[in-house]
Design a protein around this motif. Structure first.
Motif, PDB file in Angstrom:
ATOM      1  N   ALA A  96       1.137  -0.253  -4.158  1.00 19.20           N
ATOM      2  CA  ALA A  96       1.445  -1.670  -3.945  1.00 19.20           C
ATOM      3  C   ALA A  96       2.943  -1.924  -3.871  1.00 19.20           C
ATOM      4  O   ALA A  96       3.406  -2.792  -3.121  1.00 19.20           O
ATOM      5  CB  ALA A  96       0.822  -2.496  -5.067  1.00 19.20           C
ATOM      6  N   LEU A  97       3.729  -1.161  -4.642  1.00 16.97           N
ATOM      7  CA  LEU A  97       5.179  -1.379  -4.707  1.00 16.97           C
ATOM      8  C   LEU A  97       5.972  -0.448  -3.793  1.00 16.97           C
ATOM      9  O   LEU A  97       7.196  -0.535  -3.747  1.00 16.97           O
ATOM     10  CB  LEU A  97       5.653  -1.203  -6.154  1.00 16.97           C
ATOM     11  N   GLY A  98       5.279   0.425  -3.086  1.00 15.84           N
ATOM     12  CA  GLY A  98       5.989   1.356  -2.212  1.00 15.84           C
ATOM     13  C   GLY A  98       6.538   2.560  -2.939  1.00 15.84           C
ATOM     14  O   GLY A  98       7.454   3.217  -2.449  1.00 15.84           O
ATOM     15  N   LEU A  99       5.989   2.886  -4.112  1.00 10.42           N
ATOM     16  CA  LEU A  99       6.445   4.036  -4.890  1.00 10.42           C
ATOM     17  C   LEU A  99       5.600   5.279  -4.633  1.00 10.42           C
ATOM     18  O   LEU A  99       5.818   6.299  -5.263  1.00 10.42           O
ATOM     19  CB  LEU A  99       6.409   3.703  -6.394  1.00 10.42           C
ATOM     20  N   ILE A 128       2.056  -6.488   3.177  1.00  6.51           N
ATOM     21  CA  ILE A 128       0.612  -6.606   3.418  1.00  6.51           C
ATOM     22  C   ILE A 128      -0.040  -5.228   3.474  1.00  6.51           C
ATOM     23  O   ILE A 128      -1.102  -5.003   2.875  1.00  6.51           O
ATOM     24  CB  ILE A 128       0.335  -7.374   4.725  1.00  6.51           C
ATOM     25  N   GLU A 129       0.573  -4.298   4.152  1.00  4.40           N
ATOM     26  CA  GLU A 129      -0.006  -2.956   4.270  1.00  4.40           C
ATOM     27  C   GLU A 129      -0.041  -2.262   2.911  1.00  4.40           C
ATOM     28  O   GLU A 129      -1.008  -1.584   2.563  1.00  4.40           O
ATOM     29  CB  GLU A 129       0.806  -2.129   5.271  1.00  4.40           C
ATOM     30  N   ARG A 130       1.016  -2.445   2.114  1.00  2.00           N
ATOM     31  CA  ARG A 130       1.032  -1.837   0.781  1.00  2.00           C
ATOM     32  C   ARG A 130      -0.072  -2.416  -0.102  1.00  2.00           C
ATOM     33  O   ARG A 130      -0.747  -1.693  -0.836  1.00  2.00           O
ATOM     34  CB  ARG A 130       2.406  -2.047   0.128  1.00  2.00           C
ATOM     35  N   GLN A 131      -0.246  -3.733  -0.044  1.00  3.76           N
ATOM     36  CA  GLN A 131      -1.285  -4.379  -0.846  1.00  3.76           C
ATOM     37  C   GLN A 131      -2.681  -3.903  -0.436  1.00  3.76           C
ATOM     38  O   GLN A 131      -3.540  -3.633  -1.291  1.00  3.76           O
ATOM     39  CB  GLN A 131      -1.185  -5.899  -0.691  1.00  3.76           C
ATOM     40  N   ASN A 132      -2.910  -3.795   0.866  1.00  7.89           N
ATOM     41  CA  ASN A 132      -4.211  -3.318   1.349  1.00  7.89           C
ATOM     42  C   ASN A 132      -4.486  -1.887   0.888  1.00  7.89           C
ATOM     43  O   ASN A 132      -5.607  -1.559   0.487  1.00  7.89           O
ATOM     44  CB  ASN A 132      -4.270  -3.404   2.873  1.00  7.89           C
ATOM     45  N   ILE A 152      -7.703  -0.423  -1.389  1.00  5.11           N
ATOM     46  CA  ILE A 152      -8.508   0.718  -0.945  1.00  5.11           C
ATOM     47  C   ILE A 152      -8.490   1.821  -1.996  1.00  5.11           C
ATOM     48  O   ILE A 152      -9.501   2.469  -2.256  1.00  5.11           O
ATOM     49  CB  ILE A 152      -8.006   1.233   0.422  1.00  5.11           C
ATOM     50  N   GLU A 153      -7.330   2.035  -2.636  1.00  3.20           N
ATOM     51  CA  GLU A 153      -7.224   3.050  -3.680  1.00  3.20           C
ATOM     52  C   GLU A 153      -8.142   2.716  -4.853  1.00  3.20           C
ATOM     53  O   GLU A 153      -8.756   3.608  -5.451  1.00  3.20           O
ATOM     54  CB  GLU A 153      -5.783   3.149  -4.168  1.00  3.20           C
ATOM     55  N   CYS A 154      -8.242   1.436  -5.192  1.00  5.70           N
ATOM     56  CA  CYS A 154      -9.062   1.024  -6.338  1.00  5.70           C
ATOM     57  C   CYS A 154     -10.552   1.004  -6.030  1.00  5.70           C
ATOM     58  O   CYS A 154     -11.370   1.399  -6.864  1.00  5.70           O
ATOM     59  CB  CYS A 154      -8.643  -0.368  -6.812  1.00  5.70           C
ATOM     60  N   PHE A 155     -10.918   0.535  -4.825  1.00  6.34           N
ATOM     61  CA  PHE A 155     -12.332   0.281  -4.532  1.00  6.34           C
ATOM     62  C   PHE A 155     -12.916   1.148  -3.411  1.00  6.34           C
ATOM     63  O   PHE A 155     -14.119   1.106  -3.163  1.00  6.34           O
ATOM     64  CB  PHE A 155     -12.529  -1.185  -4.163  1.00  6.34           C
ATOM     65  N   GLY A 156     -12.064   1.908  -2.736  1.00  7.12           N
ATOM     66  CA  GLY A 156     -12.570   2.762  -1.658  1.00  7.12           C
ATOM     67  C   GLY A 156     -12.705   2.047  -0.330  1.00  7.12           C
ATOM     68  O   GLY A 156     -12.998   2.668   0.688  1.00  7.12           O
ATOM     69  N   LYS A 157     -12.522   0.741  -0.315  1.00  5.50           N
ATOM     70  CA  LYS A 157     -12.585  -0.031   0.918  1.00  5.50           C
ATOM     71  C   LYS A 157     -11.789  -1.307   0.726  1.00  5.50           C
ATOM     72  O   LYS A 157     -11.434  -1.682  -0.403  1.00  5.50           O
ATOM     73  CB  LYS A 157     -14.031  -0.360   1.290  1.00  5.50           C
ATOM     74  N   PRO A 167      -5.958  -9.188  -2.247  1.00  2.00           N
ATOM     75  CA  PRO A 167      -5.089  -8.096  -2.717  1.00  2.00           C
ATOM     76  C   PRO A 167      -3.939  -8.540  -3.609  1.00  2.00           C
ATOM     77  O   PRO A 167      -3.731  -7.982  -4.685  1.00  2.00           O
ATOM     78  CB  PRO A 167      -4.588  -7.486  -1.405  1.00  2.00           C
ATOM     79  N   ARG A 168      -3.200  -9.560  -3.179  1.00  2.00           N
ATOM     80  CA  ARG A 168      -2.026  -9.986  -3.952  1.00  2.00           C
ATOM     81  C   ARG A 168      -2.422 -10.453  -5.351  1.00  2.00           C
ATOM     82  O   ARG A 168      -1.789 -10.084  -6.341  1.00  2.00           O
ATOM     83  CB  ARG A 168      -1.275 -11.097  -3.208  1.00  2.00           C
ATOM     84  N   LYS A 169      -3.465 -11.268  -5.441  1.00  2.00           N
ATOM     85  CA  LYS A 169      -3.906 -11.783  -6.740  1.00  2.00           C
ATOM     86  C   LYS A 169      -4.419 -10.662  -7.631  1.00  2.00           C
ATOM     87  O   LYS A 169      -4.160 -10.636  -8.845  1.00  2.00           O
ATOM     88  CB  LYS A 169      -5.000 -12.839  -6.537  1.00  2.00           C
ATOM     89  N   PHE A 170      -5.163  -9.730  -7.039  1.00  2.00           N
ATOM     90  CA  PHE A 170      -5.691  -8.618  -7.828  1.00  2.00           C
ATOM     91  C   PHE A 170      -4.553  -7.776  -8.394  1.00  2.00           C
ATOM     92  O   PHE A 170      -4.563  -7.389  -9.569  1.00  2.00           O
ATOM     93  CB  PHE A 170      -6.609  -7.749  -6.967  1.00  2.00           C
TER      94      PHE A 170
END
Length: 301
Positions: free
Chosen positions: A102-105, A115-119, A123-128, A142-145
């Motif tokens: 999410a932070l580009g690390l 937006i791409e980082r948040q998406n 996907i990393e958390c839920f697989g989709k 994504p942002r709120k989560f």
């Protein structure tokens, strides 16, 4: 520097800093030119200042945030309690990796837009990406989560070492300027070279003092900090530069720079007076400023 009246306020500042960082993302070319509600809120933290003693501002921020994320892994709870006994475990769990993405690390998202980082984090958390809880009207945003689920565990870790109430101190940059004036003139400290910004970092005394007594005590304090200089490889050179080493007191700053350059050449390393005057001076002032800040900050913890 941040100003806060209690722990909750400090953590809210850090939360806002992370929210801004979610927009900026790593890499960050210059932390001073990014969102003022974002990364600049994080540069007053103990963990950032400590990392900045040997790194550029951008590298220090990246290091500090990455370390906090790593330590948020539940498997590192023992390490946080007793670092000497329990080594740190490299983080591999989904939410830790998602926070980095999410932070580009993370290598997969380093340099991508927000937006791409948040998406990628979702996907990393839920697989989709399209995730729903309780029906279509409860889609994961994504942002709120990320803000409500991924950031909370790392906020207290970023606040490690900070007092519950902000000390009323000059900024680190102002302290560096005060130390630069001392360096140019050299020790011993005099009323002319002891600015109010420098004397603000004098350890608390239990008795009343005259101005001359405060200057003398700060002279002793600087000498003591130079004896335990954090940059151990350059500790002797730092003492020469400040005029604290035998034979260097009372000499000009040019003579001290030349003496340090001569030591470099004698040891077979490349070194010039210009390098000492610019690069080494900048790094050394940063290290000593951080040491003084850290000692003073401890009084408020």
């Amino acid at each position: 520097m941040l100003v806060w009246s209690n722990r909750r306020t400090l953590e809210e500042y850090v939360r806002e800093g992370l929210n801004g960082l979610l927009l900026d993302g790593f890499p960050i070319p210059d932390v001073t030119k990014t969102s003022p509600w974002g990364t600049l809120r994080l540069t007053g933290l103990y963990c950032y200042i400590e990392a900045a003693t040997t790194r550029s501002p951008s590298e220090a921020l990246e290091f500090a945030v990455n370390e906090a994320i790593e330590l948020a892994d539940i498997r590192n709870s023992d390490h946080l309690m007793n670092p000497a006994k329990y080594p740190r475990v490299p983080a591999t769990t989904g939410r830790i990796i998602a926070t980095k993405k999410a932070l580009g690390l993370h290598p997969d998202t380093y340099g991508l837009d927000s937006i791409e980082r948040q998406n990628q984090a979702i996907i990393e958390c839920f697989g989709k990406l399209d995730v729903y809880f309780g029906g279509q009207n409860h889609m994961v945003v994504p942002r709120k989560f990320i803000q409500n689920e991924l950031f909370p565990p790392i906020i207290p870790l970023l606040c490690t070492g900070m007092p519950d109430r902000s000390p009323s101190l000059p900024s680190l940059d102002d302290l560096k300027k005060a130390l630069s004036k001392v360096l140019t003139k050299g020790l011993p400290l005099t009323p002319d070279s002891a600015t109010s910004d420098l004397l603000a970092f004098l350890p608390v005394s239990g008795s009343s003092e005259s101005e001359l007594m405060r200057v003398k005590r700060m002279d002793d304090h600087l000498g003591a900090q130079l004896e335990i200089f954090d940059w151990s490889d350059m500790a002797h050179a730092a003492r020469i530069y400040f005029g604290a080493a035998p034979g260097s007191r009372g000499t000009s700053v040019t003579a001290r720079q030349q003496k340090i350059a001569a030591i470099y050449r004698k040891d077979g390393e490349s070194g010039s007076t210009d390098t000492i005057r610019t690069e080494f001076r900048r790094k050394m002032l940063g290290v000593l400023a951080w040491q003084l800040y850290r000692v003073k900050l401890a009084e408020y913890s």
